[in-house]
Design an enzyme around this catalytic site. Structure first.
Site, PDB file in Angstrom:
ATOM      1  N   ASP A   1      30.583 -32.035  10.626  1.00 56.48           N
ATOM      2  CA  ASP A   1      30.197 -30.765  10.019  1.00 56.48           C
ATOM      3  C   ASP A   1      29.533 -31.088   8.682  1.00 56.48           C
ATOM      4  O   ASP A   1      30.145 -31.701   7.807  1.00 56.48           O
ATOM      5  CB  ASP A   1      31.442 -29.901   9.815  1.00 56.48           C
ATOM      6  CG  ASP A   1      31.139 -28.544   9.193  1.00 56.48           C
ATOM      7  OD1 ASP A   1      29.998 -28.343   8.711  1.00 56.48           O
ATOM      8  OD2 ASP A   1      32.032 -27.693   9.165  1.00 56.48           O
ATOM      9  N   VAL A   2      28.270 -30.671   8.511  1.00 65.75           N
ATOM     10  CA  VAL A   2      27.536 -31.062   7.306  1.00 65.75           C
ATOM     11  C   VAL A   2      28.170 -30.489   6.041  1.00 65.75           C
ATOM     12  O   VAL A   2      27.927 -30.995   4.943  1.00 65.75           O
ATOM     13  CB  VAL A   2      26.056 -30.628   7.385  1.00 65.75           C
ATOM     14  CG1 VAL A   2      25.359 -31.302   8.542  1.00 65.75           C
ATOM     15  CG2 VAL A   2      25.921 -29.113   7.498  1.00 65.75           C
TER      16      VAL A   2
ATOM     17  N   LYS B   1      11.089 -27.560   5.641  1.00 62.80           N
ATOM     18  CA  LYS B   1      10.842 -26.175   5.209  1.00 62.80           C
ATOM     19  C   LYS B   1      11.679 -25.250   6.089  1.00 62.80           C
ATOM     20  O   LYS B   1      12.033 -25.630   7.213  1.00 62.80           O
ATOM     21  CB  LYS B   1       9.341 -25.864   5.268  1.00 62.80           C
ATOM     22  CG  LYS B   1       8.749 -25.695   6.671  1.00 62.80           C
ATOM     23  CD  LYS B   1       8.624 -24.239   7.043  1.00 62.80           C
ATOM     24  CE  LYS B   1       7.938 -24.046   8.366  1.00 62.80           C
ATOM     25  NZ  LYS B   1       7.918 -22.677   8.860  1.00 62.80           N
TER      26      LYS B   1
ATOM     27  N   HIS C   1       4.769 -30.419   7.559  1.00 60.81           N
ATOM     28  CA  HIS C   1       4.090 -31.274   8.529  1.00 60.81           C
ATOM     29  C   HIS C   1       2.587 -31.037   8.587  1.00 60.81           C
ATOM     30  O   HIS C   1       1.839 -31.879   9.087  1.00 60.81           O
ATOM     31  CB  HIS C   1       4.713 -31.118   9.921  1.00 60.81           C
ATOM     32  CG  HIS C   1       4.360 -29.860  10.635  1.00 60.81           C
ATOM     33  ND1 HIS C   1       5.071 -28.695  10.494  1.00 60.81           N
ATOM     34  CD2 HIS C   1       3.361 -29.580  11.514  1.00 60.81           C
ATOM     35  CE1 HIS C   1       4.535 -27.759  11.249  1.00 60.81           C
ATOM     36  NE2 HIS C   1       3.495 -28.256  11.869  1.00 60.81           N
TER      37      HIS C   1
ATOM     38  N   ASP D   1       7.108 -17.719   6.695  1.00 60.16           N
ATOM     39  CA  ASP D   1       7.101 -18.815   7.656  1.00 60.16           C
ATOM     40  C   ASP D   1       5.821 -19.636   7.598  1.00 60.16           C
ATOM     41  O   ASP D   1       5.857 -20.852   7.771  1.00 60.16           O
ATOM     42  CB  ASP D   1       7.283 -18.259   9.076  1.00 60.16           C
ATOM     43  CG  ASP D   1       7.354 -19.357  10.124  1.00 60.16           C
ATOM     44  OD1 ASP D   1       8.180 -20.279   9.959  1.00 60.16           O
ATOM     45  OD2 ASP D   1       6.587 -19.298  11.111  1.00 60.16           O
TER      46      ASP D   1
ATOM     47  N   HIS E   1       2.673 -23.555   4.569  1.00 60.39           N
ATOM     48  CA  HIS E   1       1.570 -24.233   5.244  1.00 60.39           C
ATOM     49  C   HIS E   1       0.201 -23.810   4.718  1.00 60.39           C
ATOM     50  O   HIS E   1      -0.639 -24.639   4.367  1.00 60.39           O
ATOM     51  CB  HIS E   1       1.626 -23.962   6.743  1.00 60.39           C
ATOM     52  CG  HIS E   1       2.875 -24.435   7.414  1.00 60.39           C
ATOM     53  ND1 HIS E   1       3.501 -25.623   7.089  1.00 60.39           N
ATOM     54  CD2 HIS E   1       3.617 -23.894   8.416  1.00 60.39           C
ATOM     55  CE1 HIS E   1       4.565 -25.781   7.852  1.00 60.39           C
ATOM     56  NE2 HIS E   1       4.661 -24.754   8.653  1.00 60.39           N
TER      57      HIS E   1
ATOM     58  N   LYS F   1       1.175 -13.993  15.246  1.00 60.09           N
ATOM     59  CA  LYS F   1       1.723 -14.432  16.531  1.00 60.09           C
ATOM     60  C   LYS F   1       1.344 -13.448  17.628  1.00 60.09           C
ATOM     61  O   LYS F   1       1.018 -12.289  17.374  1.00 60.09           O
ATOM     62  CB  LYS F   1       3.248 -14.555  16.451  1.00 60.09           C
ATOM     63  CG  LYS F   1       3.721 -15.775  15.685  1.00 60.09           C
ATOM     64  CD  LYS F   1       5.203 -15.989  15.853  1.00 60.09           C
ATOM     65  CE  LYS F   1       5.631 -17.321  15.281  1.00 60.09           C
ATOM     66  NZ  LYS F   1       5.056 -18.466  15.993  1.00 60.09           N
TER      67      LYS F   1
END
Length: 465
Positions: free
Chosen positions: A83-84, A133, A163, A220, A225, A325
């Protein structure tokens, strides 16, 4: 060079769809240091063999590497259930790592803080941490996350990943601008009418509602980006290709972007979400009918903003940043629209179409729209298109970024002040939307987008400025 990659969220979609295929590709190219070890951490109570079987399935689905390469990558895998948020569990999981490691947080952003706090005590000296991100969901949250990172690690050990910066077409922008005397003098408000940065997708939610419905197109895509693309297009020439010089120039661009007032946000932005429709013969339900979507959030699936830069090079040139989208076609490109010719010689049959330079982002191409004389009517002109294919990208974007992390190269990562400046630009728009200054429109899935555009009168005024 670091020889161990620790992936938090190793059973998630990001790891299976992008990280593992990228690692397989760079392994096939002989670019990974040897020996190389990948330690996967996740909440799944799996054995190492189960993790390898899961990764093999993901590689079969998303990687074009041959069977031998995939087998070699699978042999480098280890797995721990942790568990982080459990500091002791994380410390125990990475205890056996020899030497410095690169810890990649392929996690929901809500888990960044506890993971970073655990890693600050768990990682060997000289290790690096990679943050995906979204880097926060507001200016204050980005600042808080930066403060936490600075308490835990030196800045040169932190990699904030976008990316898009690993995509070859994005890197072509630098060479096109600064290695060609033909273009650099024209890359200026005296010659450029407007700039478009577009990322339109036919893709709908595809199972991402749990994240997307809390983010939306502005957070997003545009906040990270597309603003990074804006920086690459608009930056001043860096003194060198050194990571410090490049990132200094990018921050200068972000600081030059004028924050929109509430009234400007009403005129210079548009937001919308898709309704029912068809894409490529496939029926697509309305966004609000997608599983996991809360209609009350009024999340946008389409956003367009018109930004201005207050600097000498770009004053008066509007930058249109747009992403949507479930649209009718994929359109992913940067377009420079040049001003019309100042010579009226060929205007007798109407205005001559201005030149355009298209920089596609999803293919390795370059497209330039010019005008030439008609073959049999030398007093008339016709538009022509110069379209050339460039050498395809050999290393996938995530592969390039991972190699940067292992080598300690920050050229393609986002600096702390970059992340905060991006939120400085976007937050006033989000606030205006929450106040209802810009209505939420609807467009049919599979269409060209909203039936309204971002204030046509404002577009005309900006383009004519």
């Amino acid at each position: 060079m670091i020889h161990t990659l620790v992936i938090f969220g190793a059973t998630g979609d990001l790891t299976g769809r992008y990280l593992m295929p990228a690692l397989a590709r760079v392994l096939d190219m002989g670019r990974l240091p040897q020996p190389f070890r990948i330690l996967g951490l996740s909440y799944q109570d799996w054995t190492e063999e189960q993790f390898r079987e899961h990764t093999a399935e993901q590689l079969e689905r998303y990687s074009d590497a041959d069977e031998d390469v995939r087998a070699r990558l699978l042999r480098s895998l280890a797995y721990r259930c942790a568990d982080v948020a459990d500091r002791q569990a994380v410390i125990a999981a990475v205890r056996d790592c020899e030497g410095p490691v690169a810890a990649y947080l392929a996690l929901p952003s809500a888990l960044f803080a506890p993971a970073i706090e655990a890693l600050s005590q768990a990682l060997p000296s000289g290790s690096r941490v990679v943050v995906e991100k979204p880097f926060g969901d507001s200016l204050e949250s980005a600042r808080a996350l930066n403060r936490l990172l600075h308490r835990s690690f030196p800045e040169d050990a932190v990699f904030r990943i976008d990316h898009f910066l690993g995509m070859q077409p994005v890197q072509h922008v630098l060479g096109l601008r600064f290695a060609n005397r033909l273009f650099e003098p024209l890359w200026h408000r005296d010659h450029v009418d407007r700039v478009e940065v577009v990322w339109d997708e036919t893709l709908a939610l595809e199972g991402r509602a749990s994240y997307y419905d809390r983010a939306g197109a502005l957070r997003d895509m545009i906040q990270n980006h597309l603003l990074q693309l804006l920086c690459m297009v608009a930056m001043e020439p860096p003194a060198s290709l050194d990571e410090h010089d490049q990132r200094d120039r990018k921050v200068e661009v972000l600081r030059a972007v004028r924050r929109l007032s509430a009234d400007e946000a009403a005129r210079r932005t548009v937001r919308a979400r898709y309704g029912p429709g068809r894409i490529g013969g496939r029926a697509v339900p309305a966004y609000t009918e997608e599983p996991g979507v809360d209609p009350a959030r009024a999340t946008e699936t389409f956003a367009e903003v018109v930004l201005s830069l207050d600097n000498r090079r770009w004053a008066g040139v509007p930058f249109f940043l747009r992403s949507g989208k479930a649209l009718g076609r994929d359109r992913r490109e940067v377009v420079l629209h040049f001003k019309p010719s100042s010579y009226p010689t060929f205007d007798r049959n109407g205005p001559v179409e201005p030149n355009r330079l298209h920089l596609p982002l999803d293919t390795d191409r370059l497209v330039l729209h010019l005008n030439l004389n008609e073959t049999n009517a030398p007093c008339d002109v016709r538009p022509i298109v110069l379209d050339t294919d460039l050498a395809p990208q050999q290393i996938p974007a995530y592969g390039r970024l991972l190699l940067d992390v292992l080598a300690g190269d920050h050229s393609h990562s986002v600096r702390d002040d970059e992340a905060e400046e991006s939120w400085r630009i976007v937050e006033p728009i989000l606030s205006a939307w929450e106040e209802g200054r810009s209505p939420l429109h609807e467009y049919p899935a599979g269409s060209a987008g909203p039936s309204v555009s971002a204030a046509p009168d404002e577009r005309d005024r900006l383009s004519a400025a």
